[in-house]
Motif scaffolding. Structure first.
Motif, mmCIF file in Angstrom:
data_model
loop_
_atom_site.group_PDB
_atom_site.id
_atom_site.type_symbol
_atom_site.label_atom_id
_atom_site.label_comp_id
_atom_site.label_asym_id
_atom_site.label_seq_id
_atom_site.Cartn_x
_atom_site.Cartn_y
_atom_site.Cartn_z
ATOM 1 N N THR A 283 -7.823 -0.362 -4.525
ATOM 2 C CA THR A 283 -7.330 -0.751 -3.190
ATOM 3 C C THR A 283 -6.142 0.040 -2.561
ATOM 4 O O THR A 283 -5.424 -0.248 -1.515
ATOM 5 N N GLN B 41 -8.039 -6.939 0.426
ATOM 6 C CA GLN B 41 -7.552 -5.836 -0.567
ATOM 7 C C GLN B 41 -7.105 -6.676 -1.622
ATOM 8 O O GLN B 41 -7.246 -6.574 -2.865
ATOM 9 N N ALA B 42 -6.342 -7.957 -1.390
ATOM 10 C CA ALA B 42 -5.664 -8.721 -2.308
ATOM 11 C C ALA B 42 -6.759 -9.444 -3.178
ATOM 12 O O ALA B 42 -6.715 -9.660 -4.277
ATOM 13 N N LEU C 138 -0.473 -5.684 1.917
ATOM 14 C CA LEU C 138 -2.225 -5.705 1.528
ATOM 15 C C LEU C 138 -2.735 -6.748 2.383
ATOM 16 O O LEU C 138 -2.237 -7.595 2.915
ATOM 17 N N ASP D 2 -5.513 -1.612 -8.505
ATOM 18 C CA ASP D 2 -4.540 -0.986 -7.870
ATOM 19 C C ASP D 2 -5.027 0.368 -7.289
ATOM 20 O O ASP D 2 -4.905 0.958 -6.222
ATOM 21 N N THR E 281 -2.890 0.523 -3.962
ATOM 22 C CA THR E 281 -1.710 0.028 -3.778
ATOM 23 C C THR E 281 -0.602 0.886 -4.732
ATOM 24 O O THR E 281 -1.126 1.492 -5.709
ATOM 25 N N ARG F 276 0.842 -1.085 -0.117
ATOM 26 C CA ARG F 276 0.094 0.003 -0.150
ATOM 27 C C ARG F 276 0.772 1.201 -0.019
ATOM 28 O O ARG F 276 2.034 1.231 0.313
ATOM 29 N N GLN G 208 -8.341 -7.078 -5.453
ATOM 30 C CA GLN G 208 -7.659 -6.978 -6.809
ATOM 31 C C GLN G 208 -7.711 -8.106 -7.627
ATOM 32 O O GLN G 208 -7.691 -8.050 -8.847
#
Length: 116
Positions: free
Chosen positions: A47, A12-13, A8, A44, A49, A2, A16
């Motif tokens: 989330t 979040q993973a 993450l 991305d 990242t 992040r 994605q």
């Protein structure tokens, strides 16, 4: 990773991973990369990242080491226990140093502390 340098979360993973087919099948990812300065896919952006671009490292045969760096090396050699580090540890440190210019300062501080 992040923007703040933290890894993450599972949520979040997963988000994605769920958004990746949309990026790929509808060409949304390609469009976003072209028009987005940070070259982020939809996952991305959602989330939060960062995108780390791997750069080809060109090794120079003529590496100049400053006197200050030599002095720091001698000091560190006396006070540290580098023999405890594994080859993987050196690889992680090398990768961090090579990519540190692309990491936001907040994340860089957090990662530096963890590595030290």
């Amino acid at each position: 990773m992040r923007h703040d340098g933290r890894p993450l979360s599972i949520e979040q993973a997963a988000l994605q991973a769920l958004l990746r087919p949309i990026d790929e099948s509808l060409f949304i990812g390609a469009i976003l990369i072209i028009f987005n300065k940070s070259e982020k896919f939809l996952g991305d952006l959602v989330t939060g990242t960062i995108v780390i671009r791997a750069q080809l490292v060109v090794k120079s045969a003529n590496l100049t080491i400053s006197e200050e760096a030599k002095s720091s090396y001698m000091t560190l050699q006396k006070i540290s226990y580098l023999s405890q580090l594994l080859p993987d540890d050196f690889t992680i440190i090398r990768e961090y140093l090579q990519r540190s210019n692309g990491i936001p300062n907040k994340g860089k501080v957090s990662l530096s502390i963890k590595l030290s």
